[in-house]
Design a protein around this motif. Structure first.
Motif, PDB file in Angstrom:
ATOM      1  N   ARG A   1      -5.224   9.677  -0.710  1.00  0.00           N
ATOM      2  CA  ARG A   1      -5.455   8.341  -1.289  1.00  0.00           C
ATOM      3  C   ARG A   1      -4.218   7.240  -1.319  1.00  0.00           C
ATOM      4  NH1 ARG A   1      -6.594   9.948  -7.415  1.00  0.00           N
ATOM      5  NH2 ARG A   1      -4.463  10.212  -8.280  1.00  0.00           N
ATOM      6  N   SER A   2      -4.301   6.126  -1.571  1.00  0.00           N
ATOM      7  CA  SER A   2      -3.255   5.321  -2.029  1.00  0.00           C
ATOM      8  C   SER A   2      -3.359   4.481  -2.894  1.00  0.00           C
ATOM      9  CB  SER A   2      -2.872   4.310  -0.700  1.00  0.00           C
ATOM     10  OG  SER A   2      -4.048   3.451  -0.452  1.00  0.00           O
ATOM     11  N   GLU A   3      -2.296   3.801  -3.589  1.00  0.00           N
ATOM     12  CA  GLU A   3      -2.229   3.046  -4.718  1.00  0.00           C
ATOM     13  C   GLU A   3      -1.742   1.618  -4.020  1.00  0.00           C
ATOM     14  OE1 GLU A   3       0.060   4.861  -7.730  1.00  0.00           O
ATOM     15  OE2 GLU A   3      -1.659   6.212  -8.408  1.00  0.00           O
TER      16      GLU A   3
ATOM     17  N   PRO B   1       1.099   5.066   0.022  1.00  0.00           N
ATOM     18  CA  PRO B   1       0.181   6.422   0.201  1.00  0.00           C
ATOM     19  C   PRO B   1       0.742   7.565  -0.837  1.00  0.00           C
ATOM     20  CG  PRO B   1       1.289   5.884   2.319  1.00  0.00           C
ATOM     21  CD  PRO B   1       1.904   4.890   1.232  1.00  0.00           C
ATOM     22  N   LYS B   2      -0.220   8.311  -1.214  1.00  0.00           N
ATOM     23  CA  LYS B   2       0.297   9.368  -2.358  1.00  0.00           C
ATOM     24  C   LYS B   2       0.366  10.798  -1.385  1.00  0.00           C
ATOM     25  CE  LYS B   2       0.446   8.321  -6.129  1.00  0.00           C
ATOM     26  NZ  LYS B   2       1.381   7.841  -6.665  1.00  0.00           N
TER      27      LYS B   2
ATOM     28  N   ASP C   1       0.730  -1.204   0.082  1.00  0.00           N
ATOM     29  CA  ASP C   1       0.142   0.122   0.151  1.00  0.00           C
ATOM     30  C   ASP C   1       0.921   1.155   0.014  1.00  0.00           C
ATOM     31  OD1 ASP C   1      -1.953   1.747   0.446  1.00  0.00           O
ATOM     32  OD2 ASP C   1      -2.628   1.435   2.214  1.00  0.00           O
TER      33      ASP C   1
ATOM     34  N   GLY D   1      -9.847   2.028   0.908  1.00  0.00           N
ATOM     35  CA  GLY D   1     -10.017   3.184   0.268  1.00  0.00           C
ATOM     36  C   GLY D   1      -8.795   3.250  -0.935  1.00  0.00           C
ATOM     37  N   ALA D   2      -8.072   2.497  -1.501  1.00  0.00           N
ATOM     38  CA  ALA D   2      -7.259   2.644  -2.346  1.00  0.00           C
ATOM     39  C   ALA D   2      -7.484   3.139  -3.822  1.00  0.00           C
ATOM     40  CB  ALA D   2      -6.258   1.425  -2.489  1.00  0.00           C
ATOM     41  N   TRP D   3      -7.004   4.003  -4.322  1.00  0.00           N
ATOM     42  CA  TRP D   3      -7.622   4.642  -5.838  1.00  0.00           C
ATOM     43  C   TRP D   3      -7.444   3.577  -6.795  1.00  0.00           C
ATOM     44  CZ3 TRP D   3      -4.482   6.250  -9.891  1.00  0.00           C
ATOM     45  CH2 TRP D   3      -5.171   6.910 -10.957  1.00  0.00           C
TER      46      TRP D   3
END
Length: 157
Positions: free
Chosen positions: A81-83, A75-76, A73, A116-118
């Motif tokens: 959000r995260s990817e 984080p951005k 995971d 809630g990852a993008w």
């Protein structure tokens, strides 16, 4: 496959399962130096299994790990959000073509939604036609370039 398959995320207490997954990776990737040489000790594995940002999902049948994936995971900074980066995915050769990889990825997609990852993203190597076909079926392809940059120790001035 003889028994029912179970897909689950590893967590605390799953040190032996993590070791079994590394052994599966070693065989599937034909890379025993990376996945078996200098194996991490139990404390290291326990610390990694305790981290929410490390996502390890396995498929088990008849008490054995027959497939698994490792994802991270990320984080951005530019958005709240995260990817999720799917780093490793492998299925035991005797259990391929039974939907195990698809089930593992689906569980990762559920985890991504839960946190809630993008997006979930993955790389595939040219020539790895089964992986390219799987990922093409499940997502949108982007052609990008990948570069490995070595760490540079600081020089003393």
């Amino acid at each position: 496959m003889a028994g029912a398959m179970k897909v689950r995320r590893l967590g605390l207490g799953d040190i032996e399962a993590a070791r079994d997954l590394n052994a599966l990776y070693a065989d599937a990737f034909e890379d025993h130096d990376t996945y078996r040489h200098d194996r991490p000790d139990d404390d290291w594995l326990a610390r990694q299994l305790a981290k929410d940002a490390i996502i390890i999902v396995v498929a088990e049948a008849d008490g054995c790990i027959v497939g698994g994936l490792t994802a991270y995971d990320l984080p951005k900074l530019e958005a709240a959000r995260s990817e999720i980066y799917l780093y490793d995915l492998a299925v035991n050769a005797a259990h391929r073509r039974h939907g195990i990889a698809t089930a593992l990825i689906a569980e990762l997609q559920h985890i991504a939604a839960d946190i809630g990852a993008w997006a979930v993203f993955v790389q595939a190597d040219y020539g790895d036609d089964p992986a390219v076909a799987l990922y093409t079926r499940l997502g949108v392809r982007e052609d990008v370039m990948h570069f490995d940059l070595p760490p540079l120790p600081r020089t003393k001035d």
